[in-house]
Design an enzyme around this catalytic site. Structure first.
Site, mmCIF file in Angstrom:
data_model
loop_
_atom_site.group_PDB
_atom_site.id
_atom_site.type_symbol
_atom_site.label_atom_id
_atom_site.label_comp_id
_atom_site.label_asym_id
_atom_site.label_seq_id
_atom_site.Cartn_x
_atom_site.Cartn_y
_atom_site.Cartn_z
ATOM 1 N N ASP A 43 -8.247 47.665 -61.115
ATOM 2 C CA ASP A 43 -7.796 48.338 -62.345
ATOM 3 C C ASP A 43 -6.456 49.060 -62.212
ATOM 4 O O ASP A 43 -6.174 49.970 -63.001
ATOM 5 C CB ASP A 43 -8.846 49.349 -62.834
ATOM 6 C CG ASP A 43 -10.054 48.682 -63.477
ATOM 7 O OD1 ASP A 43 -10.190 47.460 -63.353
ATOM 8 O OD2 ASP A 43 -10.865 49.406 -64.092
ATOM 9 N N CYS A 80 -12.989 42.086 -63.814
ATOM 10 C CA CYS A 80 -13.233 42.033 -62.364
ATOM 11 C C CYS A 80 -13.774 40.688 -61.872
ATOM 12 O O CYS A 80 -13.142 40.015 -61.062
ATOM 13 C CB CYS A 80 -14.220 43.137 -61.981
ATOM 14 S SG CYS A 80 -13.680 44.797 -62.401
ATOM 15 N N HIS A 136 -18.857 42.053 -56.398
ATOM 16 C CA HIS A 136 -18.958 41.842 -57.841
ATOM 17 C C HIS A 136 -18.961 40.361 -58.235
ATOM 18 O O HIS A 136 -18.407 39.981 -59.260
ATOM 19 C CB HIS A 136 -17.828 42.572 -58.589
ATOM 20 C CG HIS A 136 -18.202 42.878 -60.018
ATOM 21 N ND1 HIS A 136 -17.320 43.410 -60.926
ATOM 22 C CD2 HIS A 136 -19.379 42.716 -60.694
ATOM 23 C CE1 HIS A 136 -17.906 43.569 -62.090
ATOM 24 N NE2 HIS A 136 -19.165 43.157 -61.977
ATOM 25 N N ASN A 287 -6.863 43.244 -62.444
ATOM 26 C CA ASN A 287 -6.609 43.147 -63.887
ATOM 27 C C ASN A 287 -5.728 44.316 -64.280
ATOM 28 O O ASN A 287 -5.339 45.131 -63.432
ATOM 29 C CB ASN A 287 -7.910 43.130 -64.701
ATOM 30 C CG ASN A 287 -8.919 44.183 -64.302
ATOM 31 O OD1 ASN A 287 -10.002 43.873 -63.800
ATOM 32 N ND2 ASN A 287 -8.579 45.449 -64.499
ATOM 33 N N LYS A 304 -6.754 46.476 -69.859
ATOM 34 C CA LYS A 304 -7.857 45.773 -69.217
ATOM 35 C C LYS A 304 -8.802 45.212 -70.272
ATOM 36 O O LYS A 304 -9.004 45.801 -71.333
ATOM 37 C CB LYS A 304 -8.614 46.745 -68.308
ATOM 38 C CG LYS A 304 -9.904 46.189 -67.725
ATOM 39 C CD LYS A 304 -10.643 47.231 -66.921
ATOM 40 C CE LYS A 304 -11.978 46.689 -66.409
ATOM 41 N NZ LYS A 304 -12.686 47.658 -65.554
#
Length: 544
Positions: A43, A80, A136, A287, A304
């Site tokens: 982020d 993500c 993730h 991102n 984002k």
């Protein structure tokens, strides 16, 4: 300035490594294959690095990028899981079934097992492969875990976010669990309540200290949790940003500074343990930044989770003594999928035709300044996202339903359809105490025109202020046709419903694999039930 914990780290590893290092000096130099360190941060906004004009101090990132190659036409995905899946497979989301949203902690879903991963290919080429940080990419069964997908070791978290100190995460009220792993087991004994940026860096330094850089090339994937929310940071870093009155921005800036110092210590370790001269360091955000959580993509549009430039144009650079042209900017088109073929080729691995890669080998574009082989990017086609109310096949010239969320870049041109996501230009929030929504009124975009299609010349208009769709209908038609062609290659969307068995209370209080059967795989019926049909493509899953 070094972090206070560095001497402690070095003391911990020195008694185990100095004697080993002496023997390494006598070994044959087998370092032809470069060591690869891929740093993925979470982020970080396009503006949130010193060399992009930020008020946040990032001396390490500025130096590494300035002495390397800055990637100034570099793209990732807006969320993500999609970025991480494309990094590890070299394939677009439409080809892995992960077109929609992210992989949720409660979903029986993960990066499809039939996809060969980057660490698997590098391990086949003789690399030792290690991952530290945020995964993730799903964990509902054991075969989804990092150590089952090509990594020799894993230390980090399986979920998308969590507390930086306690390493706990609540997906919803009443569904909370611990999320720190060593290999395939919860790392209770490794947890000292350390801030995750510090903890992950210590682990990476330990891996460098215990590996013989002359015996085997190393692939280290360091995926920091920072600077994703929640906004948590050691107090000493906040002192540097007293002048930022917006509390979210102040905490965020402090988190970036902590991250910058951590990477400084990682670079020192690469030099101390004999890696640096033969190492390629890649730095990338996953991102765009989230302004509501302190990030800034200014002057890019959006944030984002959107397909505006602010969501997908990323901070990125390559630093390495092996670069032929250092201290330069690469303005060639580069995408997150390109790292798979680029790094496998650098590591002298093999790229089989049946991998069906969407990425390109862009090393010569980065290292030598040659043109990139990439001419276009499919940012995504999401057939199950919210449909634009005014979208239609008619608006898409009968070639495409503009109600569907999609985005594509071809050369200088970028086309968006459907609902691209929140579209304001968000000024830096450094000095304002007002609520963010009160600051943006002059930049608000009104949706009462019912638009469902946009065309921009990104080279001339990187801030996406001038929609050209009405001026160049022939270009619109060409790009819509390209979208339709891509969609015919799409596989069904994988986005299964929540599985209540995922609740950590059924797994010793830990987030971890919960799906089991006698074969260790879901049966055929379950596979069908956890897949959405492709609403756009003509192919059916049952026909596949």
């Amino acid at each position: 300035m070094l972090l206070q914990w560095v001497p402690v780290t070095l003391l911990l590893v020195s008694t185990q490594t100095w004697g080993v290092h002496a023997s390494w000096e006598n070994e044959a130099d087998t370092r032809e294959k470069p060591h690869i360190v891929f740093i993925l941060v979470d982020d970080q906004g396009f503006r949130d690095v010193g060399y992009h004009g930020s008020e946040i101090k990032t001396p390490t990132l500025d130096r590494l990028a300035g002495q390397g190659v800055k990637l100034e036409n570099y793209y990732v995905q807006p969320l993500c899981s999609p970025t991480r899946s494309q990094l590890l497979t070299g394939r677009y989301q439409i080809h892995t079934g992960l077109q929609h949203s992210v992989i949720r902690a409660t979903q029986p879903n993960c990066l499809p097992l039939e996809n060969v991963t980057l660490p698997q290919k590098l391990r086949d080429a003789g690399y030792s492969t290690h991952m530290v940080g945020k995964w993730h990419l799903g964990f509902y069964k054991r075969g989804c875990l990092p150590t089952q997908r090509g990594f020799d070791s894993f230390f980090g978290s399986l979920l998308g976010s969590g507390d930086y100190y306690s390493h706990y995460k609540c997906e919803v009220p009443g569904m909370c669990g611990y999320d720190l792993y060593e290999g395939e087991e919860a790392a209770w004994e490794q947890d000292r309540g350390l801030y995750s940026t510090v903890m992950f860096t210590r682990k990476a330094v330990s891996i460098l200290a215990h590996h013989n850089p002359r015996a085997h090339p190393l692939f280290l994937y360091l995926a920091y949790q920072a600077v994703h929310s929640p906004l948590q940071v050691p107090a000493r870093y906040l002192e540097r940003y007293k002048g930022i009155s917006n509390l979210s921005r102040r905490k965020y800036a402090a988190m970036v500074s902590c991250l910058d110092e951590a990477i400084h210590n990682l670079t020192l370790a690469l030099k101390r343990y004999g890696y640096y001269d033969n190492t390629v360091i890649v730095y990338s955000s996953d991102n765009g930044g989230q302004p509501l959580a302190g990030g800034s993509n200014w002057p890019l549009r959006g944030s984002k989770a959107t397909y505006w430039e602010g969501g997908i144009r990323a901070v990125g650079f390559v630093h390495s003594p092996l670069l032929m042209k250092k201290g330069t900017k690469c303005r060639s088109l580069i995408h997150i999928t390109d790292w798979f073929p680029t790094l496998v080729t650098l590591g002298e691995g093999t790229l089989d035709e049946d991998l069906n890669l969407d990425g390109y080998d862009v090393w010569e574009a980065i290292s030598e300044g040659r043109p990139s082989p990439r001419l276009d990017i499919l940012h995504n086609i999401d057939p199950i996202y919210i449909k634009a109310k005014n979208g239609s096949w008619k608006a898409g010239f009968g070639l495409w339903n503009t109600a569907v969320q999609a985005a594509i870049r071809v050369g200088h041109w970028k086309l968006l359809t459907g609902v691209p996501g929140y579209s304001d230009w968000v000024p830096p929030q450094t000095f304002s105490k007002q609520r963010l929504t009160n600051r943006w009124h002059n930049e608000r975009v009104r949706w009462d025109g019912g638009k469902s299609l946009w065309l921009f010349n990104i080279t001339a208009d990187p801030y996406e202020r001038v929609d050209l769709s009405q001026h160049y209908p022939h270009i619109v038609k060409t790009m819509l046709l390209r979208l339709a062609q891509y969609n015919r290659t799409a596989v069904p969307v994988r986005y299964p419903a929540k599985d209540l068995r995922s609740n950590p209370q059924y797994n010793g209080g830990v987030w971890g694999p919960w799906y089991k059967d006698e074969r260790g795989e879901p049966d055929e019926e379950e596979q069908y039930n956890t897949l959405f049909p492709n609403h756009l493509g003509k192919r059916r899953w049952t026909n596949e």
